[in-house]
Design an enzyme around this catalytic site. Structure first.
Site, short mmCIF file in Angstrom:
data_model
loop_
_atom_site.label_atom_id
_atom_site.label_comp_id
_atom_site.label_asym_id
_atom_site.label_seq_id
_atom_site.Cartn_x
_atom_site.Cartn_y
_atom_site.Cartn_z
N LYS A 184 56.03 38.84 30.54
CA LYS A 184 56.20 37.42 30.90
C LYS A 184 55.69 36.54 29.76
O LYS A 184 56.36 35.60 29.35
CB LYS A 184 55.40 37.11 32.16
CG LYS A 184 55.26 35.62 32.46
CD LYS A 184 54.52 35.33 33.74
CE LYS A 184 53.03 35.34 33.60
NZ LYS A 184 52.43 34.12 33.04
N ASN A 185 54.50 36.85 29.24
CA ASN A 185 53.86 35.96 28.27
C ASN A 185 54.40 36.10 26.86
O ASN A 185 53.94 35.40 25.96
CB ASN A 185 52.34 36.15 28.31
CG ASN A 185 51.77 35.64 29.63
OD1 ASN A 185 52.45 34.95 30.38
ND2 ASN A 185 50.54 36.01 29.92
N ARG B 199 52.74 25.97 33.80
CA ARG B 199 52.05 25.31 32.67
C ARG B 199 52.65 25.69 31.34
O ARG B 199 52.62 24.93 30.38
CB ARG B 199 50.58 25.74 32.61
CG ARG B 199 49.78 25.78 33.81
CD ARG B 199 48.42 26.34 33.48
NE ARG B 199 48.11 26.19 32.07
CZ ARG B 199 47.81 25.04 31.50
NH1 ARG B 199 47.86 23.94 32.21
NH2 ARG B 199 47.52 24.99 30.22
N CYS C 97 45.38 24.17 37.38
CA CYS C 97 45.93 25.26 38.20
C CYS C 97 44.72 25.94 38.83
O CYS C 97 43.57 25.61 38.57
CB CYS C 97 46.76 26.20 37.35
SG CYS C 97 45.81 27.35 36.41
N ARG D 285 42.52 23.89 32.36
CA ARG D 285 43.52 24.34 31.39
C ARG D 285 44.15 23.16 30.64
O ARG D 285 45.34 22.92 30.72
CB ARG D 285 44.56 25.22 32.07
CG ARG D 285 43.89 26.46 32.67
CD ARG D 285 44.86 27.41 33.25
NE ARG D 285 45.64 28.06 32.20
CZ ARG D 285 46.67 28.86 32.47
NH1 ARG D 285 47.03 29.04 33.72
NH2 ARG D 285 47.34 29.44 31.51
N ASP E 260 43.53 38.50 32.06
CA ASP E 260 44.60 38.68 33.04
C ASP E 260 44.49 40.00 33.80
O ASP E 260 45.29 40.24 34.71
CB ASP E 260 45.98 38.59 32.37
CG ASP E 260 46.24 37.20 31.84
OD1 ASP E 260 47.17 37.03 31.04
OD2 ASP E 260 45.49 36.28 32.20
N ILE F 225 36.82 33.44 29.57
CA ILE F 225 37.97 32.64 29.15
C ILE F 225 38.20 31.43 30.05
O ILE F 225 38.35 30.31 29.58
CB ILE F 225 39.26 33.50 29.10
CG1 ILE F 225 39.05 34.77 28.27
CG2 ILE F 225 40.44 32.66 28.60
CD1 ILE F 225 38.86 34.54 26.79
N ARG G 27 55.85 35.31 40.26
CA ARG G 27 55.85 34.62 38.97
C ARG G 27 55.76 35.63 37.83
O ARG G 27 56.29 35.40 36.75
CB ARG G 27 54.66 33.66 38.87
CG ARG G 27 54.72 32.51 39.84
CD ARG G 27 53.69 31.49 39.48
NE ARG G 27 53.79 31.14 38.07
CZ ARG G 27 52.96 30.31 37.46
NH1 ARG G 27 51.98 29.76 38.13
NH2 ARG G 27 53.09 30.02 36.20
C1 EPZ Z 1 47.81 32.28 27.97
O1 EPZ Z 1 47.48 31.06 28.60
C2 EPZ Z 1 48.48 33.13 29.03
N1 EPZ Z 1 49.71 32.48 29.47
C3 EPZ Z 1 47.53 33.33 30.20
O2 EPZ Z 1 48.17 34.20 31.14
C4 EPZ Z 1 46.27 34.02 29.68
O3 EPZ Z 1 45.34 34.17 30.73
C5 EPZ Z 1 45.63 33.17 28.56
O4 EPZ Z 1 46.62 32.94 27.52
C6 EPZ Z 1 44.43 33.85 27.93
O5 EPZ Z 1 44.80 35.09 27.42
C7 EPZ Z 1 50.81 32.54 28.68
O6 EPZ Z 1 50.80 33.13 27.61
C8 EPZ Z 1 52.04 31.86 29.19
P1 EPZ Z 1 44.61 29.77 26.22
P2 EPZ Z 1 47.00 29.80 27.70
O7 EPZ Z 1 45.15 28.52 25.60
O8 EPZ Z 1 47.64 29.84 26.38
C9 EPZ Z 1 41.08 26.64 26.85
C10 EPZ Z 1 48.86 34.93 33.26
O9 EPZ Z 1 48.23 35.29 34.27
N2 EPZ Z 1 41.99 25.67 26.23
O10 EPZ Z 1 44.50 30.99 25.39
O11 EPZ Z 1 47.16 28.59 28.55
C11 EPZ Z 1 41.62 27.13 28.18
O12 EPZ Z 1 41.26 26.23 29.22
C12 EPZ Z 1 48.41 33.71 32.47
O13 EPZ Z 1 49.89 35.52 32.80
C13 EPZ Z 1 41.55 24.38 25.99
O14 EPZ Z 1 40.42 24.02 26.32
O15 EPZ Z 1 45.46 30.12 27.52
C14 EPZ Z 1 40.96 28.46 28.31
O16 EPZ Z 1 39.64 28.28 28.80
C15 EPZ Z 1 47.19 33.05 33.12
N3 EPZ Z 1 42.39 23.48 25.41
C16 EPZ Z 1 40.90 28.98 26.87
O17 EPZ Z 1 41.03 27.82 26.04
C17 EPZ Z 1 43.68 23.85 25.01
O18 EPZ Z 1 44.41 23.01 24.45
C18 EPZ Z 1 42.00 29.97 26.49
O19 EPZ Z 1 43.21 29.40 26.91
C19 EPZ Z 1 44.10 25.18 25.26
C20 EPZ Z 1 43.25 26.07 25.86
#
Ligand code: EPZ
Length: 420
Positions: free
Chosen positions: A22-23, A93, A117, A122, A306, A329, A399
Site C-alpha cells: 500500500k505504502n 492522509r 487521524c 500527523r 506499522d 514514531i 484500507r
Molecule cells: C508513512 O506515514 C506511512 N504511510 C505510515 O503508514 C507509517 O506509519 C509512517 O510513514 C511511519 O513509517 C504511508 O507511507 C502512506 P511520517 P507518514 O511522515 O509519511 C511526524 C499505515 O499504517 N511528522 O514518516 O505520514 C509524524 O507526525 C500508515 O500504513 C511531522 O511532525 O509518516 C510522525 O510522528 C500509518 N510533520 C513522524 O513525523 C510532518 O510534516 C513520522 O511521520 C510529517 C511527519
C-alpha cells in the site's frame, strides 16, 4: 458497515501470497502526474486507499484503469483540475502526496489539509517548509493549502528533523523537475521510498542515494511515462508472520521480500518462532512456547511502527512474560490496547510505552476496529482466542489488506465477513 466473525484456537497451515505494498503503490500512483502519456503500474493491491487515490487522480482529469490482475494504467495527459478536495483527502492522509507532483508539473495545487487521524495529529509541516525552500508560496485558508510556484521550482538543500516517509516522497517528486539540485538530508530509507526512486529514475529523473538517508536530485526538464512495479507489502507480510506466531502452525509466505523485515524477523526468532528465509518467501513455524521480547519502533531499518500493534497482540499471549513496547514514531498509537484488554490481555500504557504481561492467551469477545493496524492486531488476537470474536468497523482493515479474510481461510482460519 461489515464485521469479521472469527472462530479462534485453530493453528494455521499452508501458503499465503503477499500483495503489492500500500505504502509504495500510493506514491507511485501520485508520481504518474509528473509525466503525460500512458503509465502502467503492476502488482497494485486492490485496497480502499488505492481506490481513493485513483478517484483523486480522476478528479484532476487523469484516466485510470484497474484490472483484477493488479495492473493499473494512468493517462495524465489532460489534467484540468488542480484541487484535491477535503471529501477525498479526509479519508486518506496520503493524498498529500499529490502536492509535489502537481507543483512540479503545473506550478500550482490546492490540497485540503489532511486533518488528524486516530494515531496522531500527523501534521505536514515538514512537507510545507521544504516546498517553501524550493520557491513555493503557500496560503493556508479554509482548511486548504493553496500552493503556487513563481516561475519554476528551485532545487534547495532540505533537512528533515524526522525522516518523514511521505515528506521525503513529496520532496523527491517536486525536485525531479525543479531547476537545479535538491539535496535531502535525513531522508526516509523505507523500501517504499526506494521503489519510488526506481520509478522516477525509469521516468528519466537524475537521483543518487537510493535507500540511503542522503538523496541528491538534479532537476531535468521533462519526464516520460513508464511501466513500473509495486514492491511486496512488508507490513502485510509481517502481519501474517505474527498471526502464525499467535495461532500456531506452519505457514510459508510467498511473493515477499525477507530483506525488508530485518528487525521483525530478529524479534520473532527471539520470541521462539522458527523463521526460514528464501529469496522471495518466509516460512514461519510456531510449535513451542512464546518468549517475551521488548520492542522499540524506529524509522527503517528499525522495528516498523506499522507492526507495533500486531506484535503487542503476540506478546500479550506469552505465559506470564513481561514485554515493554515503546512507540517512538506516533503519539497515540495504542488505540488497540483497550480492545485487546476486552479479549483478556493484561497491558498498562504509560505515555509512549505499553507494559504487556502475558496472560497465556485470549478469550473471544466483541471488539471494535479503530485504525488500520489496530484492526490487524485484533484479527491476530481473535485467531488465537478461545471461542468466537466479532470485530466491527472493518472498513479500517480494507484500507490496507487485500482479501485478508480469503487469505486467512486459505490457511485454515474460520473467518467470515458479514454485515454488522
Ligand atoms: C508513512 O506515514 C506511512 N504511510 C505510515 O503508514 C507509517 O506509519 C509512517 O510513514 C511511519 O513509517 C504511508 O507511507 C502512506 P511520517 P507518514 O511522515 O509519511 C511526524 C499505515 O499504517 N511528522 O514518516 O505520514 C509524524 O507526525 C500508515 O500504513 C511531522 O511532525 O509518516 C510522525 O510522528 C500509518 N510533520 C513522524 O513525523 C510532518 O510534516 C513520522 O511521520 C510529517 C511527519
Amino acid at each position: 458497515m461489515d464485521k469479521l466473525v472469527i472462530e479462534g484456537g485453530r493453528p494455521l497451515f499452508g501458503e499465503i501470497s503477499i500483495s503489492g505494498a500500500k505504502n509504495a503503490a500510493l506514491p507511485l500512483i501520485a508520481a504518474t502526474l509528473l509525466a503525460p502519456g500512458l503509465h502502467t503500474l503492476r502488482n497494485v493491491p486492490n485496497l480502499r486507499d488505492t481506490r481513493t487515490i485513483s478517484r483523486l487522480l480522476e478528479s484532476f482529469g487523469a484516466c485510470v484503469t484497474s484490472a483484477a490482475d493488479g495492473v493499473m494504467t494512468v493517462n495524465a495527459d489532460n489534467i484540468t483540475n488542480l484541487e484535491a478536495s477535503y471529501e477525498l483527502v479526509k479519508t486518506m492522509r496520503a493524498s498529500v502526496l499529490v502536492l509535489g507532483p502537481l507543483l512540479a508539473r503545473f506550478g500550482r495545487a490546492r490540497v485540503s489539509l489532511p486533518g488528524g487521524c486516530a494515531i496522531g495529529a500527523r501534521p505536514i509541516d515538514f512537507h510545507l517548509q521544504a516546498l517553501q525552500k524550493m520557491g513555493v508560496r503557500l496560503e493556508l485558508a479554509a482548511g486548504y493549502v493553496d500552493a503556487v510556484v513563481d516561475g519554476t521550482l528551485q532545487g534547495a538543500p532540505i533537512f528533515f528533523d524526522i525522516p518523514s516517509v511521505t515528506g521525503t516522497e513529496n520532496i523527491l517528486m517536486a525536485a525531479v523537475l525543479a531547476k537545479g539540485t535538491t539535496i535531502i538530508k535525513n531522508a526516509a530509507r523505507e523500501p517504499e521510498v526506494g521503489n519510488l526512486v526506481e520509478m522516477l529514475q525509469a521516468m528519466g529523473a537524475d537521483i543518487e542515494g537510493k535507500d540511503s538517508d542522503l538523496l541528491t536530485v538534479r532537476g531535468v526538464s521533462r519526464l516520460k511515462a513508464v511501466d513500473s512495479s509495486v514492491i511486496p507489502d512488508r507490513i502485510e507480510t509481517g502481519t501474517y508472520l505474527i498471526a502464525v506466531g499467535a495461532a500456531g502452525g506452519d505457514v510459508t509466505v510467498n511473493n515477499c521480500r525477507p530483506n525488508h523485515l530485518p528487525s521483525l524477523l530478529h524479534k520473532l526468532r527471539s520470541a521462539g518462532l522458527t523463521i526460514e528465509e528464501g529469496d522471495t518467501s518466509i516460512r514461519v513455524v510456531r510449535n513451542g512456547p512464546l518468549k517475551s521480547v521488548d520492542v522499540q519502533t524506529r524509522p527503517y531499518p528499525g522495528f516498523p511502527t506499522d507492526l507495533q500493534a500486531q506484535i503487542m497482540a503476540l506478546m500479550a499471549m506469552t505465559d506470564g512474560g513481561l514485554s515493554v513496547i515503546h512507540e517512538t514514531i506516533f503519539e497515540n498509537r495504542f488505540m488497540h490496547v483497550a480492545e485487546l484488554l476486552r479479549l483478556g490481555a493484561n497491558i498498562r500504557v504509560d505515555g509512549r510505552s505499553a507494559i504487556v504481561k502475558g496472560t497465556g492467551g485470549f478469550t473471544g469477545a466483541k471488539v471494535m476496529a479503530t485504525d488500520l493496524r489496530a484492526s490487524a492486531s485484533l484479527v491476530i488476537a481473535a485467531l488465537a482466542a478461545k471461542g468466537v470474536t466479532e470485530i466491527s468497523r472493518i472498513y479500517h482493515l480494507e484500507r490496507g489488506y487485500d482479501n485478508l479474510a480469503g487469505k486467512l481461510r486459505a490457511i485454515g482460519a474460520r473467518v467470515q465477513q458479514m454485515p454488522e
